[in-house]
Design an enzyme around this catalytic site. Structure first.
Site, short mmCIF file in Angstrom:
data_model
loop_
_atom_site.label_atom_id
_atom_site.label_comp_id
_atom_site.label_asym_id
_atom_site.label_seq_id
_atom_site.Cartn_x
_atom_site.Cartn_y
_atom_site.Cartn_z
N ARG A 5 0.86 -1.18 0.00
CA ARG A 5 0.00 0.00 0.00
C ARG A 5 0.90 1.23 0.00
O ARG A 5 1.37 1.66 1.04
CB ARG A 5 -0.89 -0.03 1.25
CG ARG A 5 -2.14 0.85 1.17
CD ARG A 5 -2.68 1.14 2.56
NE ARG A 5 -1.83 2.08 3.24
CZ ARG A 5 -1.60 2.09 4.57
NH1 ARG A 5 -2.17 1.22 5.35
NH2 ARG A 5 -0.80 2.99 5.10
N HIS A 54 -3.74 4.76 4.12
CA HIS A 54 -4.87 3.84 4.20
C HIS A 54 -6.10 4.48 3.57
O HIS A 54 -6.84 3.85 2.82
CB HIS A 54 -5.15 3.48 5.66
CG HIS A 54 -6.42 2.72 5.85
ND1 HIS A 54 -6.53 1.38 5.52
CD2 HIS A 54 -7.65 3.10 6.29
CE1 HIS A 54 -7.77 0.98 5.77
NE2 HIS A 54 -8.46 2.00 6.23
N TYR A 92 3.69 6.11 11.33
CA TYR A 92 3.96 4.75 11.81
C TYR A 92 4.82 3.88 10.89
O TYR A 92 5.10 2.75 11.21
CB TYR A 92 2.64 4.01 12.10
CG TYR A 92 1.66 3.97 10.92
CD1 TYR A 92 1.82 3.06 9.88
CD2 TYR A 92 0.57 4.84 10.85
CE1 TYR A 92 0.93 3.02 8.82
CE2 TYR A 92 -0.32 4.81 9.79
CZ TYR A 92 -0.14 3.89 8.78
OH TYR A 92 -1.00 3.86 7.72
#
Ligand SMILES: Cc1ncc(C[n+]2csc(CCOP(=O)(O)OP(=O)(O)O)c2C)c(N)n1
Ligand SMILES: [Mg+2]
Length: 357
Positions: free
Chosen positions: A257, A261, A270
């Site tokens: 990805r 998100h 993160y």
């Protein structure tokens, strides 16, 4: 990376044992589908930042796994999406304007704004409406397949889900049922390495996700999800087996990805940029372009024309969709029952009174 099926080599040539032997038209259509998804994502993220749509979930980096799998299915088959597959809806023929209307929740949104943005449905293309809860689409897809089997139809169902969904109870229930009843289901797990901020290493102690299939009594195959021909090949074979009554297959597409998100996420909080850069080198679009160039089907001029054409198409769709008003207030109360019961009619009437008061 653990061994995964690959078709397109680094120099753009293909593995002759696995090459699906596309015509130029088929190959260009696949590249167009992936490019459309990529350009759409960038445009929609920008639109969200401008406050013109509320929310968007991009699929940057996953174009091969989405478009490659969708194109491997026949027109009679069903597609049960996760939430990152507008590219698959477009492959099924969903008009871009209709997709935009869904994102805006306007009067021409097929679900009249009752769903979250990005929760597309395209009934004509056997493309099921999206469910937000992670993993719930898996038993739905198995149920659809089981119904096909009971009716003696030779069709298959492709269901998309993420690595995170493999930790849900629904995944295990669906896989178990599919194995026992040999449903014609193709489980396409987009292992994009992350479930929002949770890495796949915290999702499972198994070496691969594909190997989980063996516990349920059917085959699992790991494919390079950045290689559209590999995804196509594995999905096409799995769908063929499903239609022939040979039961389900789990396809693990190893992808990444590359973006956030969703429009509500900031991955720099993160994850390490170096990891992103490492995967960017495997970007599925340049990879497929090298294959087209190697076959003598592509050049700078065709690339520029394609980008222009897709950009214009999206601009037109946005302009047309933005001219459409919101759904009528009454639609909030519609589609709950086939015939509106008295208590709901009362509520609707009281609600419609409000502005008059
Ligand atoms: C049951 C449930 N729990 C939590 C959420 C919030 N949520 C939405 S997407 C997501 C991560 C899913 O990750 P994955 O299955 O890997 O799919 P990806 O987003 O990476 O494509 C979570 C936790 C949800 N929608 N439903
Ligand atoms: Mg994921």
């Amino acid at each position: 990376m653990v061994d995964a099926l690959r078709v397109i080599r680094d120099d753009g040539s293909t593995d002759p044992r696995l090459d699906p032997k596309f015509s130029e038209d088929q190959a260009v259509a696949m590249y167009r589908g992936m490019s459309l998804q990529r350009i759409l994502d960038n445009r929609m993220l920008a639109l969200q930042r401008q406050g013109r749509i509320g929310f968007y979930g991009p699929s940057l980096g996953q174009e091969a796994a989405i478009v490659g799998a969708a194109m491997a299915m026949g027109p009679e088959d069903w597609i049960v999406p996760q939430y990152r597959e507008p590219g698959a809806a477009l492959v099924r023929g969903m008009p871009l304007k209709e997709l935009l209307c869904q994102l805006m929740g306007n009067a021409e949104d097929p679900v009249k704004g009752h769903q979250m943005p990005c929760h597309y449905v395209y009934r004509k293309g056997n493309y099921l409406s999206i469910s937000s809860p992670v993993g719930t689409q898996l038993p739905h897809a198995v149920g659809i397949g089981w119904a096909m089997k009971l009716r003696g139809e030779k069709k298959a169902v492709l269901v998309f889900f993420g690595d995170g969904a493999t930790s849900t109870g629904d995944f295990h229930a669906a896989m178990n049922f599919a194995g026992v009843f040999k449903t014609p289901t193709v489980f396409l797990c987009n292992n994009n390495q992350w479930a929002i901020s949770v890495p796949v290493s915290k999702q499972t102690a198994s070496g691969t996700l594909a190997e989980k299939a063996s516990a349920y009594g059917f085959d699992g195959i790991r494919v390079d999800g950045m290689d559209a021909l590999a995804v196509y090949r594995a999905t096409r074979d799995a769908a063929r087996n499903a239609r022939e009554g040979l039961g389900p297959t789990l396809v693990e597409a190893v992808t990444y990805r590359m973006g956030p998100h969703s429009s509500s996420d900031d991955p720099s909080r993160y994850r390490d940029e170096a990891e992103v850069a490492m995967w960017q080198a495997r970007d599925p679009l340049p990879r497929f372009r090298r294959y087209l160039e190697h076959a003598g089907w592509w050049d700078e001029g065709r690339e520029a024309r394609l980008e222009q054409e897709i950009g214009d198409e999206i601009t037109r769709a946005v302009q047309e969709a933005e001219r459409i008003p919101p759904p009528a207030i009454e639609t909030i109360f519609a589609d709950v029952y086939a015939e509106m019961p008295p208590h709901l009619r009362q509520e609707m009437d009281a609600f419609l009174e409000l502005p008059r008061r």
